[in-house]
Design a protein around this motif. Structure first.
Motif, PDB file in Angstrom:
ATOM      1  N   SER A 116       0.823  -1.206   0.000  1.00 51.59           N
ATOM      2  CA  SER A 116       0.000   0.000   0.000  1.00 51.59           C
ATOM      3  C   SER A 116       0.861   1.261   0.000  1.00 51.59           C
ATOM      4  O   SER A 116       0.361   2.351  -0.212  1.00 51.59           O
ATOM      5  CB  SER A 116      -0.948   0.001   1.206  1.00 51.59           C
ATOM      6  N   VAL A 117       2.164   1.104   0.223  1.00 52.05           N
ATOM      7  CA  VAL A 117       3.076   2.245   0.115  1.00 52.05           C
ATOM      8  C   VAL A 117       3.759   2.195  -1.251  1.00 52.05           C
ATOM      9  O   VAL A 117       4.319   1.172  -1.638  1.00 52.05           O
ATOM     10  CB  VAL A 117       4.133   2.205   1.239  1.00 52.05           C
ATOM     11  N   HIS A 118       3.680   3.285  -1.994  1.00 44.66           N
ATOM     12  CA  HIS A 118       4.226   3.321  -3.352  1.00 44.66           C
ATOM     13  C   HIS A 118       5.752   3.228  -3.339  1.00 44.66           C
ATOM     14  O   HIS A 118       6.394   3.666  -2.381  1.00 44.66           O
ATOM     15  CB  HIS A 118       3.788   4.621  -4.023  1.00 44.66           C
ATOM     16  N   GLU A 119       6.316   2.660  -4.419  1.00 42.11           N
ATOM     17  CA  GLU A 119       7.777   2.486  -4.474  1.00 42.11           C
ATOM     18  C   GLU A 119       8.534   3.810  -4.335  1.00 42.11           C
ATOM     19  O   GLU A 119       9.629   3.863  -3.773  1.00 42.11           O
ATOM     20  CB  GLU A 119       8.209   1.748  -5.739  1.00 42.11           C
ATOM     21  N   LEU A 120       7.906   4.891  -4.826  1.00 40.22           N
ATOM     22  CA  LEU A 120       8.578   6.188  -4.740  1.00 40.22           C
ATOM     23  C   LEU A 120       8.691   6.641  -3.274  1.00 40.22           C
ATOM     24  O   LEU A 120       9.704   7.216  -2.858  1.00 40.22           O
ATOM     25  CB  LEU A 120       7.774   7.219  -5.549  1.00 40.22           C
ATOM     26  N   VAL A 121       7.649   6.330  -2.507  1.00 32.66           N
ATOM     27  CA  VAL A 121       7.659   6.682  -1.084  1.00 32.66           C
ATOM     28  C   VAL A 121       8.680   5.819  -0.338  1.00 32.66           C
ATOM     29  O   VAL A 121       9.460   6.319   0.482  1.00 32.66           O
ATOM     30  CB  VAL A 121       6.254   6.520  -0.468  1.00 32.66           C
ATOM     31  N   TRP A 122       8.689   4.525  -0.669  1.00 33.16           N
ATOM     32  CA  TRP A 122       9.708   3.650  -0.085  1.00 33.16           C
ATOM     33  C   TRP A 122      11.101   4.193  -0.410  1.00 33.16           C
ATOM     34  O   TRP A 122      11.995   4.204   0.432  1.00 33.16           O
ATOM     35  CB  TRP A 122       9.596   2.227  -0.629  1.00 33.16           C
ATOM     36  N   ALA A 123      11.267   4.651  -1.670  1.00 30.07           N
ATOM     37  CA  ALA A 123      12.574   5.145  -2.108  1.00 30.07           C
ATOM     38  C   ALA A 123      12.998   6.343  -1.259  1.00 30.07           C
ATOM     39  O   ALA A 123      14.144   6.411  -0.792  1.00 30.07           O
ATOM     40  CB  ALA A 123      12.524   5.511  -3.589  1.00 30.07           C
ATOM     41  N   VAL A 124      12.078   7.264  -1.028  1.00 31.87           N
ATOM     42  CA  VAL A 124      12.402   8.440  -0.210  1.00 31.87           C
ATOM     43  C   VAL A 124      12.841   8.002   1.186  1.00 31.87           C
ATOM     44  O   VAL A 124      13.850   8.465   1.718  1.00 31.87           O
ATOM     45  CB  VAL A 124      11.182   9.388  -0.132  1.00 31.87           C
ATOM     46  N   LEU A 125      12.074   7.024   1.757  1.00 34.12           N
ATOM     47  CA  LEU A 125      12.422   6.539   3.093  1.00 34.12           C
ATOM     48  C   LEU A 125      13.814   5.908   3.111  1.00 34.12           C
ATOM     49  O   LEU A 125      14.622   6.161   4.000  1.00 34.12           O
ATOM     50  CB  LEU A 125      11.383   5.512   3.564  1.00 34.12           C
ATOM     51  N   PHE A 126      14.081   5.081   2.082  1.00 34.07           N
ATOM     52  CA  PHE A 126      15.375   4.384   2.062  1.00 34.07           C
ATOM     53  C   PHE A 126      16.527   5.331   1.734  1.00 34.07           C
ATOM     54  O   PHE A 126      17.650   5.100   2.152  1.00 34.07           O
ATOM     55  CB  PHE A 126      15.347   3.206   1.082  1.00 34.07           C
ATOM     56  N   VAL A 127      16.245   6.390   0.969  1.00 36.96           N
ATOM     57  CA  VAL A 127      17.305   7.379   0.714  1.00 36.96           C
ATOM     58  C   VAL A 127      17.719   8.006   2.043  1.00 36.96           C
ATOM     59  O   VAL A 127      18.909   8.189   2.334  1.00 36.96           O
ATOM     60  CB  VAL A 127      16.835   8.453  -0.288  1.00 36.96           C
ATOM     61  N   TYR A 128      16.727   8.308   2.885  1.00 38.33           N
ATOM     62  CA  TYR A 128      17.050   8.825   4.218  1.00 38.33           C
ATOM     63  C   TYR A 128      17.894   7.839   5.006  1.00 38.33           C
ATOM     64  O   TYR A 128      18.875   8.195   5.640  1.00 38.33           O
ATOM     65  CB  TYR A 128      15.761   9.103   5.007  1.00 38.33           C
ATOM     66  N   ALA A 129      17.486   6.558   4.954  1.00 38.75           N
ATOM     67  CA  ALA A 129      18.137   5.565   5.798  1.00 38.75           C
ATOM     68  C   ALA A 129      19.468   5.105   5.230  1.00 38.75           C
ATOM     69  O   ALA A 129      20.450   4.952   5.957  1.00 38.75           O
ATOM     70  CB  ALA A 129      17.210   4.368   5.989  1.00 38.75           C
ATOM     71  N   LEU A 130      19.525   4.856   3.920  1.00 36.13           N
ATOM     72  CA  LEU A 130      20.702   4.209   3.333  1.00 36.13           C
ATOM     73  C   LEU A 130      21.472   5.083   2.361  1.00 36.13           C
ATOM     74  O   LEU A 130      22.507   4.680   1.855  1.00 36.13           O
ATOM     75  CB  LEU A 130      20.272   2.924   2.594  1.00 36.13           C
ATOM     76  N   GLY A 131      20.925   6.271   2.048  1.00 39.52           N
ATOM     77  CA  GLY A 131      21.593   7.102   1.059  1.00 39.52           C
ATOM     78  C   GLY A 131      21.247   6.644  -0.348  1.00 39.52           C
ATOM     79  O   GLY A 131      20.437   5.751  -0.538  1.00 39.52           O
ATOM     80  N   LEU A 132      21.910   7.254  -1.335  1.00 38.91           N
ATOM     81  CA  LEU A 132      21.597   6.947  -2.732  1.00 38.91           C
ATOM     82  C   LEU A 132      22.356   5.713  -3.190  1.00 38.91           C
ATOM     83  O   LEU A 132      23.146   5.756  -4.117  1.00 38.91           O
ATOM     84  CB  LEU A 132      21.954   8.143  -3.618  1.00 38.91           C
ATOM     85  N   SER A 133      22.115   4.588  -2.555  1.00 38.66           N
ATOM     86  CA  SER A 133      22.869   3.390  -2.906  1.00 38.66           C
ATOM     87  C   SER A 133      22.006   2.446  -3.747  1.00 38.66           C
ATOM     88  O   SER A 133      20.806   2.647  -3.900  1.00 38.66           O
ATOM     89  CB  SER A 133      23.301   2.657  -1.638  1.00 38.66           C
ATOM     90  N   SER A 134      22.656   1.418  -4.265  1.00 41.40           N
ATOM     91  CA  SER A 134      21.918   0.406  -5.027  1.00 41.40           C
ATOM     92  C   SER A 134      20.899  -0.278  -4.143  1.00 41.40           C
ATOM     93  O   SER A 134      19.797  -0.619  -4.581  1.00 41.40           O
ATOM     94  CB  SER A 134      22.874  -0.652  -5.582  1.00 41.40           C
TER      95      SER A 134
END
Lengths: 260, 288
Positions: A116-134
């Motif tokens: 129910s959470v869009h991939e773009l939203v997940w991406a924003v969350l993971f950018v915060y957590a992991l940075g711009l990594s693979s």
């Protein structure tokens, strides 16, 4: 009969409401901003020809490969997660055990939550957590896709015809054997087909992740758009179309081989 | 009570049971199926009124009766899919309630359904091998999906059914007649002592119906001196019953109507069993 009548009445009311809403549109006013038509024309003209310099083609190729790599990795992780989760959610994995139903409910809830959470939203969350990594790109795609695939796998496993399963049980097969020789082979072609379709979607989504800064086709499209270099945008778009069409052709072939 | 001689006193004198005496003088074979007052009701209908009968090994029994007469219910009770509300059903001297489902049950009874119920996406080989699942453990079944075990046995069964060349074919590519043969080959692999068939020929043309019954009765007869199996099938055609079965049990609304050698199954007996107007025979005689 009464249900049918009231349904028709509702249809009529909805049509009337739509027709009335059209009267609210300012047809003569500026639907398109003043520079719109010119911009559109310029965008279309840029296709003849698109940017074809060797340096840019090389960059396009690299970006395409990056997008493809992210989507392959993401769909792989998604399938690996979705298969066990889908099995649990379908309730066929543990029908005899008392834990089967709660496990199915929990699995369905979890699958629902992650998709129910869009991939773009997940991406924003993971950018915060992991940075711009693979890892960010792959996880952001894999999570919602696992949620979708798991749900579909569960439904497909549940929807197979019951008669062949009953026949297998009658010939002494255990629940696991019934799954192995009945449920799985009957659901598998559809599961594979849908996974391929989702792989196509993953390529598009991987490209979109460029808009939060993850490298790939989408990132390059965004850069070129910023500089209003439409000829470059076209080159990148064509590359994206090529990728998706290639996957489509591949999946058609695999499905055909599977059926014959 | 049911005696060791396998005769049902309730129907004594009415049922000419086949002469099953052994030549060694040890007396008749014990019955393989003994039903003592079994009955079954569904929420709105009584499917089977208390019913008692014996079936001897090697018998070929046809169940006849109009739709809703309880034939399928009786077959399902025999297959262990349903349990009787009352009464005791024993197979091979054991009450069905003590037979564990799975391997044990599958060695006693095997059921062929009207639609054969094969898995269309698997190869013919795998569908036939599915009859072995009751004998296989977990690991063996997993391995068999890729490297089939007991392959030779399955190939022999298919060859016997006349479709040895279809082993590796995808089951969904087979014709109706071939599907039947695969279903019977699967039953051969299961090698149960009793074969149950629910309306095996209802959707077939006459020639195919005879072909299928020929295959089934061959399977029951057994090979190289084995004492063979027992066949119980729901049927409609008096001609086919006379030709392929040894005994016929007539049911109507869950009540036993007759139990006799199939040679006595005349068209007249059948017409009376199926007669829709039976309760009011005078209606058609008056007027005009």
């Amino acid at each position: 009969m009464r249900v049918l009548e009231s349904r028709r009445l509702l249809t009529l009311i909805l049509f009337a409401a739509f027709a009335w809403s059209l009267s609210g549109v300012d047809w003569l006013g500026p639907m398109v901003h003043t520079g719109g038509p010119q911009s559109l024309l310029r965008f279309i003209q840029a296709l003849f020809p698109p940017e074809l310099s060797p340096a840019f083609l090389k960059l396009t190729l690299a970006a395409s490969f990056q997008t493809l790599a992210y989507s392959v990795a993401a769909i792989t992780v998604a399938v690996l997660v979705a298969v066990p989760m889908g099995l649990l959610a379908s309730g066929v994995a543990a029908r005899s055990a008392r834990t089967g139903l709660p496990a199915a409910v929990a699995a369905r809830f979890l699958l629902g939550a992650i998709r129910s959470v869009h991939e773009l939203v997940w991406a924003v969350l993971f950018v915060y957590a992991l940075g711009l990594s693979s890892a960010t790109a792959i996880l952001a795609l894999a999570l919602p896709y696992a949620g979708i695939l798991g749900r579909i796998y569960a439904d497909l496993l549940n929807d197979v015809p019951e008669e062949p399963l009953r026949a297998l049980r009658a010939s002494g097969a255990s629940p696991f054997q019934v799954f192995l020789f009945g449920r799985l082979p009957m659901a598998f072609p559809d599961m594979l087909s849908y996974s391929f379709y989702r792989f196509e979607c993953a390529i598009r989504s991987a490209a979109i992740l460029g808009f939060v800064g993850i490298p790939g086709l989408g990132y390059q499209i965004q850069l070129s758009l910023h500089d209003i270099l439409f000829d470059q945008v076209w080159t990148l778009l064509v590359a994206l179309v090529f990728l998706v069409v290639a996957v489509d052709l591949w999946s058609t072939r695999v499905r055909r081989d599977l059926v014959s | 009570m049911i005696g060791r001689n396998g005769k049902n006193p309730q129907a004594e004198g009415r049922i000419p049971l086949p002469q099953a005496s052994r030549e060694d003088g040890l007396g008749p074979d014990p019955a393989i199926v003994v039903a003592e007052g079994i009955c079954k009701s569904y929420p709105s209908i009584r499917a089977l009124s208390p019913l008692s009968f014996n079936i001897l090994p090697g018998e070929k029994v046809a169940l006849v009766g109009p739709s809703g007469s309880g034939k399928t219910t009786l077959l399902y009770l025999l297959a262990g899919i349903l349990q009787p509300d009352e009464g005791v059903l024993s197979i091979d001297g054991r009450p069905m309630t003590s037979v564990r489902p799975g391997r044990e049950l599958s060695q006693l009874v095997g059921l062929v359904h009207q639609q054969y119920d094969l898995v269309p996406h698997l190869s013919v080989l795998h569908n036939v091998l599915a009859g072995r699942l009751g004998q296989w453990g977990l690991l063996r079944s997993v391995i068999s999906l890729v490297w089939p075990r007991d392959r030779q046995m399955a190939e022999e069964a298919l060859a016997q059914m006349g479709i040895g060349d279809k082993v590796n074919e995808r089951t969904s590519h087979l014709s109706g007649g071939e599907l039947q043969r695969v279903a019977i080959a699967r039953l051969m692999m299961q090698s149960s002592r009793i074969i149950l068939a629910d309306e095996p020929v209802s959707s077939l043309d006459p020639a195919r119906a005879e072909g299928l019954l020929g295959l089934l009765t061959d399977l029951v007869r057994g090979s190289d001196g084995n004492d063979g199996k027992t066949l119980i099938a729901s049927m409609h055609s008096p001609y086919l019953i006379r030709k392929y079965f040894s005994r016929v049990i007539g049911l109507r609304e869950g009540v036993l109507q007759f139990d006799m050698p199939s040679s006595e199954m005349t068209d007249e007996v059948s017409d009376r069993l199926y007669d829709l107007e039976q309760p009011e025979p005078a209606l058609w005689g008056v007027g005009n």
